[in-house]
Design a protein around this motif. Sequence first.
Motif, PDB file in Angstrom:
ATOM      1  N   LEU A  82      -4.994   6.472   8.641  1.00 49.14           N
ATOM      2  CA  LEU A  82      -4.739   5.114   8.164  1.00 49.14           C
ATOM      3  C   LEU A  82      -6.088   4.419   8.003  1.00 49.14           C
ATOM      4  CD1 LEU A  82      -2.953   2.683   7.514  1.00 49.14           C
ATOM      5  CD2 LEU A  82      -2.715   2.286   9.975  1.00 49.14           C
ATOM      6  N   VAL A  83      -6.549   4.307   6.757  1.00 49.49           N
ATOM      7  CA  VAL A  83      -7.891   3.814   6.465  1.00 49.49           C
ATOM      8  C   VAL A  83      -7.800   2.378   5.951  1.00 49.49           C
ATOM      9  CG1 VAL A  83     -10.045   4.233   5.228  1.00 49.49           C
ATOM     10  CG2 VAL A  83      -8.582   6.160   5.882  1.00 49.49           C
ATOM     11  N   CYS A  84      -8.309   1.432   6.727  1.00 54.78           N
ATOM     12  CA  CYS A  84      -8.284   0.013   6.356  1.00 54.78           C
ATOM     13  C   CYS A  84      -9.679  -0.424   5.904  1.00 54.78           C
ATOM     14  CB  CYS A  84      -7.835  -0.841   7.533  1.00 54.78           C
ATOM     15  SG  CYS A  84      -6.174  -0.463   8.141  1.00 54.78           S
ATOM     16  N   THR A  85      -9.774  -0.874   4.664  1.00 52.55           N
ATOM     17  CA  THR A  85     -11.046  -1.365   4.120  1.00 52.55           C
ATOM     18  C   THR A  85     -10.809  -2.712   3.442  1.00 52.55           C
ATOM     19  OG1 THR A  85     -10.684  -0.145   2.057  1.00 52.55           O
ATOM     20  CG2 THR A  85     -11.964   0.965   3.773  1.00 52.55           C
ATOM     21  N   GLY A  86     -11.830  -3.213   2.743  1.00 54.27           N
ATOM     22  CA  GLY A  86     -11.731  -4.486   2.062  1.00 54.27           C
ATOM     23  C   GLY A  86     -11.168  -4.344   0.657  1.00 54.27           C
ATOM     24  N   GLY A  92     -22.496  -4.902   1.161  1.00 53.20           N
ATOM     25  CA  GLY A  92     -23.352  -3.877   1.748  1.00 53.20           C
ATOM     26  C   GLY A  92     -22.604  -2.575   1.989  1.00 53.20           C
ATOM     27  N   ALA A  93     -22.805  -2.001   3.179  1.00 53.39           N
ATOM     28  CA  ALA A  93     -22.209  -0.700   3.505  1.00 53.39           C
ATOM     29  C   ALA A  93     -20.897  -0.840   4.268  1.00 53.39           C
ATOM     30  CB  ALA A  93     -23.194   0.122   4.332  1.00 53.39           C
ATOM     31  N   PHE A  94     -20.291  -2.035   4.242  1.00 50.25           N
ATOM     32  CA  PHE A  94     -19.072  -2.264   5.023  1.00 50.25           C
ATOM     33  C   PHE A  94     -17.966  -1.272   4.669  1.00 50.25           C
ATOM     34  CE2 PHE A  94     -14.849  -4.353   4.701  1.00 50.25           C
ATOM     35  CZ  PHE A  94     -14.533  -4.366   6.045  1.00 50.25           C
ATOM     36  N   ASN A  95     -17.582  -1.205   3.394  1.00 47.84           N
ATOM     37  CA  ASN A  95     -16.487  -0.323   2.979  1.00 47.84           C
ATOM     38  C   ASN A  95     -16.870   1.152   3.090  1.00 47.84           C
ATOM     39  OD1 ASN A  95     -14.414  -2.275   2.122  1.00 47.84           O
ATOM     40  ND2 ASN A  95     -15.881  -2.850   0.554  1.00 47.84           N
ATOM     41  N   SER A  96     -18.065   1.482   2.610  1.00 40.11           N
ATOM     42  CA  SER A  96     -18.473   2.894   2.576  1.00 40.11           C
ATOM     43  C   SER A  96     -18.629   3.490   3.969  1.00 40.11           C
ATOM     44  CB  SER A  96     -19.785   3.045   1.793  1.00 40.11           C
ATOM     45  OG  SER A  96     -20.814   2.276   2.378  1.00 40.11           O
ATOM     46  N   SER A  97     -18.993   2.676   4.963  1.00 39.08           N
ATOM     47  CA  SER A  97     -19.157   3.213   6.327  1.00 39.08           C
ATOM     48  C   SER A  97     -17.803   3.596   6.925  1.00 39.08           C
ATOM     49  CB  SER A  97     -19.864   2.189   7.218  1.00 39.08           C
ATOM     50  OG  SER A  97     -19.114   0.985   7.297  1.00 39.08           O
ATOM     51  N   VAL A 121      -5.205   1.171   3.100  1.00 38.37           N
ATOM     52  CA  VAL A 121      -4.968  -0.274   3.064  1.00 38.37           C
ATOM     53  C   VAL A 121      -6.265  -0.914   2.570  1.00 38.37           C
ATOM     54  CG1 VAL A 121      -4.400  -2.343   4.371  1.00 38.37           C
ATOM     55  CG2 VAL A 121      -3.348  -0.147   4.979  1.00 38.37           C
ATOM     56  N   GLY A 122      -6.239  -1.475   1.369  1.00 39.34           N
ATOM     57  CA  GLY A 122      -7.453  -2.031   0.787  1.00 39.34           C
ATOM     58  C   GLY A 122      -7.877  -1.250  -0.440  1.00 39.34           C
ATOM     59  N   ARG A 123      -8.294  -1.964  -1.459  1.00 36.33           N
ATOM     60  CA  ARG A 123      -8.599  -1.340  -2.755  1.00 36.33           C
ATOM     61  C   ARG A 123      -9.864  -0.495  -2.708  1.00 36.33           C
ATOM     62  NH1 ARG A 123     -11.428  -3.317  -7.354  1.00 36.33           N
ATOM     63  NH2 ARG A 123     -11.838  -5.255  -6.220  1.00 36.33           N
ATOM     64  N   LYS A 124     -10.900  -0.959  -2.022  1.00 37.73           N
ATOM     65  CA  LYS A 124     -12.177  -0.256  -2.064  1.00 37.73           C
ATOM     66  C   LYS A 124     -12.109   1.119  -1.403  1.00 37.73           C
ATOM     67  CE  LYS A 124     -14.734  -2.964  -4.437  1.00 37.73           C
ATOM     68  NZ  LYS A 124     -15.339  -2.491  -5.705  1.00 37.73           N
ATOM     69  N   GLY A 125     -11.426   1.204  -0.273  1.00 34.18           N
ATOM     70  CA  GLY A 125     -11.288   2.500   0.381  1.00 34.18           C
ATOM     71  C   GLY A 125     -10.484   3.467  -0.467  1.00 34.18           C
ATOM     72  N   TYR A 126      -9.435   2.956  -1.083  1.00 36.50           N
ATOM     73  CA  TYR A 126      -8.598   3.786  -1.958  1.00 36.50           C
ATOM     74  C   TYR A 126      -9.404   4.329  -3.132  1.00 36.50           C
ATOM     75  CZ  TYR A 126      -5.099   4.885  -5.521  1.00 36.50           C
ATOM     76  OH  TYR A 126      -4.376   5.493  -6.512  1.00 36.50           O
ATOM     77  N   GLU A 127     -10.218   3.480  -3.754  1.00 42.03           N
ATOM     78  CA  GLU A 127     -11.008   3.919  -4.907  1.00 42.03           C
ATOM     79  C   GLU A 127     -12.015   4.994  -4.523  1.00 42.03           C
ATOM     80  OE1 GLU A 127     -12.722   0.352  -6.392  1.00 42.03           O
ATOM     81  OE2 GLU A 127     -10.940  -0.237  -7.535  1.00 42.03           O
ATOM     82  N   GLN A 128     -12.590   4.890  -3.329  1.00 39.69           N
ATOM     83  CA  GLN A 128     -13.574   5.888  -2.909  1.00 39.69           C
ATOM     84  C   GLN A 128     -12.908   7.199  -2.492  1.00 39.69           C
ATOM     85  OE1 GLN A 128     -16.784   4.558  -0.279  1.00 39.69           O
ATOM     86  NE2 GLN A 128     -16.411   2.441  -0.861  1.00 39.69           N
ATOM     87  N   LEU A 129     -11.799   7.110  -1.784  1.00 42.49           N
ATOM     88  CA  LEU A 129     -11.165   8.324  -1.255  1.00 42.49           C
ATOM     89  C   LEU A 129     -10.451   9.134  -2.333  1.00 42.49           C
ATOM     90  CD1 LEU A 129      -9.756   6.962   2.118  1.00 42.49           C
ATOM     91  CD2 LEU A 129     -11.489   8.739   1.837  1.00 42.49           C
ATOM     92  N   ARG A 130      -9.924   8.452  -3.363  1.00 41.80           N
ATOM     93  CA  ARG A 130      -9.168   9.192  -4.370  1.00 41.80           C
ATOM     94  C   ARG A 130     -10.050  10.107  -5.217  1.00 41.80           C
ATOM     95  NH1 ARG A 130      -7.310   4.844  -9.034  1.00 41.80           N
ATOM     96  NH2 ARG A 130      -9.406   4.245  -9.745  1.00 41.80           N
TER      97      ARG A 130
END
Length: 290
Positions: A82-86, A92-97, A121-130
Amino acid sequence: MASLKDMRVRIASTKATQKITKAMQMVAASKLRRAQTAAEAARPYADKMSAVISNIAGAAAGSPGAPTLLAGTGRDQVHLLLVCTGERGLSGAFNSSIVRLARERAQALIAQGKEVKFFCVGRKGYEQLRRQFDKQIVEHMDLRSVRQLGFVNAEDIAKKILARFDNGEFDVCTLFYSRFRSVIAQIPTAQQVIPLVVEEGAAASTTSYEYEPEEDEILTRLLPRNLAVQIFRALLENNASFYGAQMSAMDNATRNAGEMIRKQTLVYNRTRQAMITKELIEIISGAEAV
């Protein structure tokens, strides 16, 4: 060499960017105060909830009627991350970390022969992980329309996860978020929430309690709520971490823009002075020739 007009346009553009980053820094600073207060207020309740459940779970350890949220499925094959990001960047490196921590865990599990699924949960994490795990992402929740985080948002996420757990879709669930420490320090954190990890010492407590109703029944009611509480805490920690990271990033961007303006202005003045000197030399040379 760029013309003086091009240099003026470049300096004006950099100054406009500096004004934007300065405004974003001030907005993030104003929102950070409220987000930090909410995150810090949620910590004692979440910690006490975990402590109470750990104490009860310690008393119910080994009970054949222990809930599966505590005892687990008896397997360790399918892991839900369950990955929660912004929802936004410029932080900065908030989402990527957070994504990096989840990606490292996923790769380690896959190397052990485990199956990995993602709940984003959160668009930025989804965009990076997909980009790497598109087929493993089983669900994505977007909170951009939520103006102020509430417990109901965490309950919605918890209900979806519990439904998947009840359907036997995974054995272990781990929550990933960023814990807020300060404006310049946000700590990517991984916390196993299913099955619940009982704190050391809870099971070995020498204090004896009598529960009404029985421990198993209490846990059956408390464990789902605890999942929602821990998710809510993670969302609030993320919110504070995001604004802290954005405030720091925009402050650095504003400083960098100021330094760039200084250098561009210096080049502009030197170029302008060289052109004036050249024109004077040409005028003097022409006068002498006459």
